[in-house]
Design a protein around this motif. Sequence first.
Motif: not given
Length: 217
Positions: A44-45, A48-49
């Motif tokens: 998920r990281g 991520h943004d």
Amino acid sequence: MNSAFEAVTTLSGTAAALPLPHVDTDQIMPKQFLKGIDRQGLARGFLHDMRFDPSGQPRSDFVLNQAPWTASRFLVTGANFGCGSSREHAVWGMRELGIRCVLGTSFGGIFSDNCMRNGVPALVLPVAQVDRLMALAMDPQRCTLTLDLAAQTLHTPADGQTLRFDIDPLHQSMLLRGLDAVGMSLTHAPDIEAFENRYLAVKPWVVLPQEKPPQEK
């Protein structure tokens, strides 16, 4: 001897295009995902943004959130991908998400080395070839690639082309055998032991310090 990761011999699958230049490791793996080394949650990281909005919902306009690229095995990148700090979590997260090969004109040096040590070939290709792969990767009907690491070839079924690439022989061997730097060193264990024996025979006073027993209170 245990492998550090699954060996890379051949790899086929979807390629996603990320043409942005200078994507650094802070963007690849933000700092809030650097709290441990167990790799949990690192998928998920990864980016991520870019992949998620501030509320944590997937951004529908980002390539890795769109079919067929949600299951990408290759990532075609802009120049200097992976520049910045030397966080190995960036590669761990990429692997956990399923991406097993990155292709571009250049990579951050430490990032590239971390890729090779964790079973992710980071292949540097000429600009013209990266542009061609980028265009194919952007087309959902033409975005499949096949890597043969031993033959050092990359095949694109959509246009029937096969290109050859260069790779450092040591890195190639590590990837093909599924061994990290420690694992590769241990393949030379008999030579290392023989050297130690010869060295200590000439300099017997060089000995490892004896472990001291805990002192009584």
